[in-house]
Write an enzyme that holds these catalytic residues in place. Sequence first.
Site, PDB file in Angstrom:
ATOM      1  N   GLU A  48       0.840  -1.199   0.000  1.00  0.00           N
ATOM      2  CA  GLU A  48       0.000   0.000   0.000  1.00  0.00           C
ATOM      3  C   GLU A  48       0.882   1.259   0.000  1.00  0.00           C
ATOM      4  OE1 GLU A  48      -4.283   0.342   1.687  1.00  0.00           O
ATOM      5  OE2 GLU A  48      -3.046   1.336   3.172  1.00  0.00           O
ATOM      6  N   LYS A  67     -13.541   1.405  -4.072  1.00  0.00           N
ATOM      7  CA  LYS A  67     -14.556   1.754  -3.070  1.00  0.00           C
ATOM      8  C   LYS A  67     -15.744   2.439  -3.741  1.00  0.00           C
ATOM      9  CE  LYS A  67     -11.356   2.649   0.779  1.00  0.00           C
ATOM     10  NZ  LYS A  67     -10.790   3.672   1.650  1.00  0.00           N
TER      11      LYS A  67
END
Length: 543
Positions: A354, A511
């Site tokens: 990440e 998302k």
Amino acid sequence: MPSSEFYLSSDDAWSQLVSVAEADRDARILDQFAEDPDRISRLSVEAAGLFIDLSKQSWTSRGIAAALNLARAQKVEAARDAMFAGEAINSTERRAVLHPALRASKGLRFNAMGEPVSEGVEAQRASLKSFVDDVREGRLCGTTGKPFRAVVHIGIGGSDLGPRVVWEGLRPRLPEFLVRFVANIDPADRQEALAGLDPETTLVIIVSKTFTTLETLANAKAVREWLEAGLPSGADLTPHIIGVTADPKKAEAFGCSRTFSFADWVGGRFSLWSPVSLSCAIGLGWDVFEGLLQGAEAMDRHFVEAPLERNAPVLMALAQIYNVDGLGRTARSVAPYAYVLRRLPAYLQQLEMESNGKRVTRDGQPIDRMTCPVIFGEVGSNGQHAFFQQLHQGPEVVPTEFIVVRQTHDDGPEQQLWANALAQSRALMIGKSSFEAWQEMVASGLSEEEASRLAPHKTFPGNRPSTSVVVDRVTPQALGALLALYEHKTFVEGVIWDINSFDQWGVELGKTMTRSVMSAASGGDEILDPSTVALLGRLAPST
Ligand code: F6P
């Protein structure tokens, strides 16, 4: 005296690294020990109680020199100093990155973008400690007056993986306090975490930096319903619900009786040193949590003080960059040889992928080389019976990191375990020629013809690199040092690749699309691609 190569430009330092790695591609690691008698002492480092051996990496002496020149050209030391000085090194979000301030000894002073933060950190640490002690000693009770016996920690990503590694790494085998984690939106995760718990004696800690994360909020609502159903009708639930967040207003609006906040200069995946680990501090006791902070602080000191060529996070970062960009090795496996560290690979996947799984520089230019490798792993020795086949004989070279723990439990050193780790790193390096394989088979009674037929299958190319990180015991201090080692390694890689390691825009698109797929699944008129429409038709036939 800095070498003349100290003055290499960034482009020249990269070219040097790539050309040296290419020229030395076929050099045998084993031969390097004879070529450079100082290799072991040069490439093994003691740092904050850990021993790190990078001598089984692929680099030759000039490869190491080229890697160090790259670190200098990319101004790693200046970047490190800027982080510790609280400059806004998270450029896209215009934030400081100051997780070391969370584990600094009392009295040390940090500033985030010029604002003093340490007094606030110390005050919060004191209030966390008294909260932890009050819960553990039964002064803070549930709504029916019973002391708490279990903590349910709800959070995902950085609000889950760090605390989970800490709890699994340090928890007593028969804990006084149960700590259960809920991360996944699949109700099965929640059901398993709540199984056997009594709502009257359960404290729920909702951990979310943003307090907007879909999975966490869905789980938090469901667990609140579980509390409601299990507590006397009309009882006040709030003593059972605590929030940990950078947005306290949202936590209060949700109904948390108490909220511990943390600042925006604490990145989610670097947040385990903050109240994000409150569940662990309750489950393990404050002294254990302090020990974890002390271990991390010791690694911070090493990172700040050791020269580049003796600096463990820097050398580990350089070894990875040499593999990835010098030799085109785009995966790395991690094998912790201690059952209690089995969650470490998952933690590292978030920390490294990440942070550095990115393809533009800090100022938005495309990066024309590889960045973060794919990271995967499994606890040793289990991994040996799974993917190690490919590490030994697959066509692609996958560097491996061995976390070798001398004593994994109270009864003394676990020789079988660490001997396996040492044997694997040695086998990866030494390999076995087809002639050796053939000779062994003939010596064991096979016909020469049969031995020739099998020899290719029993040949090991060897020359496969690994790093070993030796830990005496998984104490709070050692675990703190280990996790901080990886944090700083990740940071150094970001500096060398010229990446902002502290944002994560790459998780946002999915998302947003989840919201549109959910809307389409409930009859909304989203325009989707044909494949998604077909899948939706299979999963939600009524739409
Ligand atoms: O989706 C990724 C992420 O943003 C991580 O960076 C973060 O650790 C995780 O989600 C959880 O976020 P939060 O703590 O805000 O709930």
